[in-house]
Design an enzyme around this catalytic site. Structure first.
Site, PDB file in Angstrom:
ATOM      1  N   HIS A   1     -57.750   4.149  22.298  1.00  0.00           N
ATOM      2  CA  HIS A   1     -57.305   2.820  21.867  1.00  0.00           C
ATOM      3  C   HIS A   1     -57.737   2.563  20.435  1.00  0.00           C
ATOM      4  O   HIS A   1     -58.913   2.701  20.096  1.00  0.00           O
ATOM      5  CB  HIS A   1     -57.885   1.739  22.780  1.00  0.00           C
ATOM      6  CG  HIS A   1     -57.400   0.359  22.434  1.00  0.00           C
ATOM      7  ND1 HIS A   1     -58.259  -0.671  22.104  1.00  0.00           N
ATOM      8  CD2 HIS A   1     -56.158  -0.150  22.337  1.00  0.00           C
ATOM      9  CE1 HIS A   1     -57.561  -1.763  21.837  1.00  0.00           C
ATOM     10  NE2 HIS A   1     -56.278  -1.470  21.967  1.00  0.00           N
TER      11      HIS A   1
ATOM     12  N   HIS B   1     -48.697  -1.537  20.551  1.00  0.00           N
ATOM     13  CA  HIS B   1     -48.670  -2.979  20.818  1.00  0.00           C
ATOM     14  C   HIS B   1     -48.630  -3.734  19.492  1.00  0.00           C
ATOM     15  O   HIS B   1     -49.114  -3.245  18.481  1.00  0.00           O
ATOM     16  CB  HIS B   1     -49.868  -3.397  21.659  1.00  0.00           C
ATOM     17  CG  HIS B   1     -49.661  -3.118  23.112  1.00  0.00           C
ATOM     18  ND1 HIS B   1     -49.900  -4.059  24.094  1.00  0.00           N
ATOM     19  CD2 HIS B   1     -49.215  -2.006  23.757  1.00  0.00           C
ATOM     20  CE1 HIS B   1     -49.613  -3.533  25.284  1.00  0.00           C
ATOM     21  NE2 HIS B   1     -49.201  -2.287  25.099  1.00  0.00           N
ATOM     22  N   GLU B   2     -48.040  -4.938  19.529  1.00  0.00           N
ATOM     23  CA  GLU B   2     -47.694  -5.659  18.306  1.00  0.00           C
ATOM     24  C   GLU B   2     -46.939  -4.716  17.367  1.00  0.00           C
ATOM     25  O   GLU B   2     -47.297  -4.528  16.212  1.00  0.00           O
ATOM     26  CB  GLU B   2     -48.932  -6.233  17.607  1.00  0.00           C
ATOM     27  CG  GLU B   2     -49.713  -7.261  18.426  1.00  0.00           C
ATOM     28  CD  GLU B   2     -50.643  -6.600  19.447  1.00  0.00           C
ATOM     29  OE1 GLU B   2     -50.741  -7.107  20.584  1.00  0.00           O
ATOM     30  OE2 GLU B   2     -51.258  -5.579  19.105  1.00  0.00           O
TER      31      GLU B   2
ATOM     32  N   GLU C   1     -50.086  -9.817  30.088  1.00  0.00           N
ATOM     33  CA  GLU C   1     -51.403 -10.423  29.867  1.00  0.00           C
ATOM     34  C   GLU C   1     -51.343 -11.939  29.774  1.00  0.00           C
ATOM     35  O   GLU C   1     -52.340 -12.615  30.027  1.00  0.00           O
ATOM     36  CB  GLU C   1     -52.052  -9.854  28.596  1.00  0.00           C
ATOM     37  CG  GLU C   1     -51.433 -10.288  27.297  1.00  0.00           C
ATOM     38  CD  GLU C   1     -50.340  -9.350  26.817  1.00  0.00           C
ATOM     39  OE1 GLU C   1     -49.993  -9.400  25.630  1.00  0.00           O
ATOM     40  OE2 GLU C   1     -49.832  -8.570  27.647  1.00  0.00           O
TER      41      GLU C   1
END
Length: 670
Positions: free
Chosen positions: A370, A441-442, A466
């Site tokens: 991550h 993500h984003e 989420e």
């Protein structure tokens, strides 16, 4: 009919009086027809018909350039039509074989006021039309800056539309349903439904070294392209030879055909990777949901989620339950200051990265790394090669990236501008060098680039699961809109599979991101059976079973997730209606997985299993809402039904409001 006839007559008369036909191209099945025209004064336009019915009326094309005369008046140099037909295979996806068949009109143009040249390439497929602009090598034009792309979409009807507002940095909004004339500026894919049921979805394909396109309302049902700007106000900085992304209009007679479209993938270039054997779709779990619930934290402390001990527990669970990967967010230091070396390369004191990686390797479980950038692109780009190199040595070949920066990147540029587009592509290409798969993500929006770079597996690019943990949440209507809007662009990491849908099993204290006590009242807005259905309906090749493993332990419904495959040989869209319901069947080898889901309305669903192999007996295991299931008061009630089926069987399902069904169909042993 009178209104339609009047529109058609007026359009044809105007075309006869003021337009000079440049060329026409039709889809292979001769249903869609696209026409390119020039006015007598040189203005360029295109239009699209479905048989004889207008879908897009004559729509202006052109460019405004910085410190140069605009490109808006042309003369035609040449025009020709060619046909193409070929089948190609994908290394992973909803189906293995894709048919790429189209007719193409290629128009060479010259500016009336200079020697500048531009080409228009327009393709007609059975499932839509697409066009792009090309600026060839030439003496009259070298470097140039696009200030405005004047591409219009003059829709023939003030149709019903589904959309989210454009803001240049985030797609995380709830969809609205209005008439086209009521919108202001929207993101793509932008989906509309005409009165006769014809569906159109406007988007783009092969977004490369260019600004993302949004759609701005002009007047009536007329829209125009609005490119995401640089900080200095310009849109695209270019040098010949140069070409724009494809402007796409997916067209279908019904919702299930729209979802089945391969238009965007077909418009991207073939894979640049000669070896894709290392690219493997998988299911994964992680501590992510516990963090969003406020049970754990990303950063170090007494509630830190990514500890060595917890990592071992998740790896053991994955090994025992046929889950291929585990994601550990917050394993690293530096969460108080994104962009530092610690934020990417230094494990927290209670997380032994090497020990965890070695244990996962021994168990045959993949670790998903991550990287949260916080929008600090310069810092991330300065560290990313070291990160990927370390991951590669540890056997970590999947990375989830994050770009939490609601007001743009730290340098002031937008996520969706040309700067952002080029950054995201740089990371994809670098990841491929180290044989790393990506889950962004984003992100920049999906435009089918996974064909060219198959390690670009999945991305967020919409309001994900989420939001159910700490806001009013995502309604069942919202998740029933995604397949017909966001998911038309490509796979989405929505994070389904929550079993404790009303959070009733959790009896500890929850906290928000600032460490304050989390207020009550949040929940997932579906039934448990619908969560299983979402695992099939909301496609992602990296599909997360998102709940905490404590809620999966010993749960009979988890057997569906254990059995689920996420790399498919074929997909059938059985039935669908935008924002209302969908039933999808996906085949992996000889097994079929079916997801059937509905919006806020309960509904009866029936469909024939005629896609099964004839003269073969199968067993169907159906996880479905129970008679007393209620998404608000009794959401986790479900039943499992087993029955023998074949290709002549018709299944009948009763879906509760916000409910669903998930089915495994497998052939019986001889």
């Amino acid at each position: 009919m009178r209104v339609f006839a009047l529109i058609l007559i007026v359009w044809l008369c105007q075309a006869c009086a003021t337009e000079l036909s440049v060329g026409k191209v039709s889809s292979p099945n001769n249903q869609l027809h696209a026409l390119v025209q020039l006015t007598k004064s040189g203005e360029l336009s295109y239009s699209v018909n479905n048989k004889t019915k207008p879908l897009i009326l004559p729509s202006h094309l052109g460019f405004t350039l910085q410190k140069q005369a605009p490109l808006e008046q042309f003369e035609m140099l040449s025009a020709n039509v060619k046909s193409y037909k070929k089948q190609w295979q994908v290394p992973w996806g909803e189906r293995k074989n894709i048919r790429n068949e189209y007719n193409e009109l290629f128009v060479s143009l010259k500016d009336l006021r200079s020697e500048r040249k531009m080409n228009l390439r327009l393709r007609a497929y059975d499932d839509g039309v697409a066009f792009r602009f090309e600026f060839p090598q030439q003496k009259a034009l070298n470097e140039f800056v696009i200030m405005d792309e004047k591409t219009d979409f003059n829709l023939a009807e003030n149709a019903t539309s589904w959309w989210i507002e454009a803001d240049y940095d985030s797609y995380e909004k709830l969809y609205k349903q209005t008439q086209v004339a009521e919108i202001k500026q929207v993101q793509t894919p932008f989906t509309v439904r005409n009165q006769d049921g014809t569906l159109l979805s406007i988007h783009e394909a092969a977004l490369t070294d260019y600004a993302s396109m949004t759609l701005k309302h002009k007047t009536g049902s007329q829209l125009t392209a609005e490119l995401v700007p640089w900080q200095d106000g310009s849109k695209v900085k270019a040098k010949v030879p140069f070409r724009t992304p494809w402007r796409t209009v997916q067209i279908a007679n019904d919702a299930k055909s729209l979802v089945a479209s391969d238009l965007l993938l077909n418009l991207n270039e073939p894979s640049k990777l000669t070896d894709t054997s290392w690219i493997k779709p998988m299911k994964y779990i992680g501590i992510w949901w516990g963090i969003h619930l406020g049970v754990h934290t990303w950063k170090e402390g007494e509630r830190h989620g990514a500890t060595t001990e917890r990592a071992m527990q998740y790896i053991d669970f994955a090994k025992q339950h046929n889950v291929q990967g585990v994601l550990f967010e917050g394993w690293n230091k530096g969460w108080e200051q994104w962009g530092t070396r610690e934020a990417y390369l230094v494990p927290s004191d209670d997380f032994d990265l090497e020990k965890v990686a070695n244990y996962a390797k021994q168990q045959g479980v993949a670790i998903i790394g991550h990287n949260e950038t916080g929008g600090n692109i310069a810092a991330y780009e300065s560290h990313v090669e070291d990160i990927f190199s370390i991951y590669s040595k540890l056997g970590i070949n999947t990375v989830k990236t994050g770009y939490v920066a609601e007001q743009g990147f730290s340098n002031g540029e937008h996520h969706q501008g040309q700067f952002g587009v080029n950054h995201y592509r740089k990371i994809v290409e670098l990841a491929a060098k180290y044989k790393i798969m990506l889950n962004a993500h984003e992100p920049i929006k999906d435009t089918g680039i996974r064909r060219t770079w198959p390690n670009m597996m999945t991305r967020e690019g919409a309001r994900g699961g989420e939001y159910n943990a700490w806001s009013e949440g995502n309604s069942a209507d919202y998740t029933m809109t995604l397949p017909f809007t966001r998911l038309l662009a490509g796979p989405m990491d929505y994070t389904p599979g929550i079993f404790d849908v009303d959070f009733s099993r959790f009896d500890g204290q929850r906290y928000d991101w600032q460490g304050q006590e989390q207020k009550a009242g949040y929940r997932v807005h579906t039934t448990l059976a619908r969560q299983l259905a979402n695992m099939v309906v909301l496609y992602s090749p990296l599909q997360m079973a998102a709940d905490m493993i404590e809620n999966y332990q010993g749960h009979p419904a988890f057997k569906f997730i254990e059995a689920l495959d996420v790399d498919y040989d074929d997909t059938k869209i059985i039935d669908a209606e935008v924002a209302e319901h969908i039933t999808v069947a996906r085949r992996a080898n000889q097994r079929w997985f079916i997801g059937s889901a509905t919006n806020k309305d309960a509904r009866e669903v029936s469909f024939k299993l005629d896609f099964l192999t004839a003269n073969t007996q199968y067993q169907a295991t159906i996880y479905q809402d129970a008679k007393d299931t209620d998404w608000q008061d009794n959401p986790e009630a479900y039943q499992v039904v087993t029955q023998m089926v074949d290709h002549e069987t018709t299944l009948h399902l009763t879906l509760a409001a916000a409910g669903g069904a998930a089915i495994i169909i497998e052939p019986l042993n001889d």
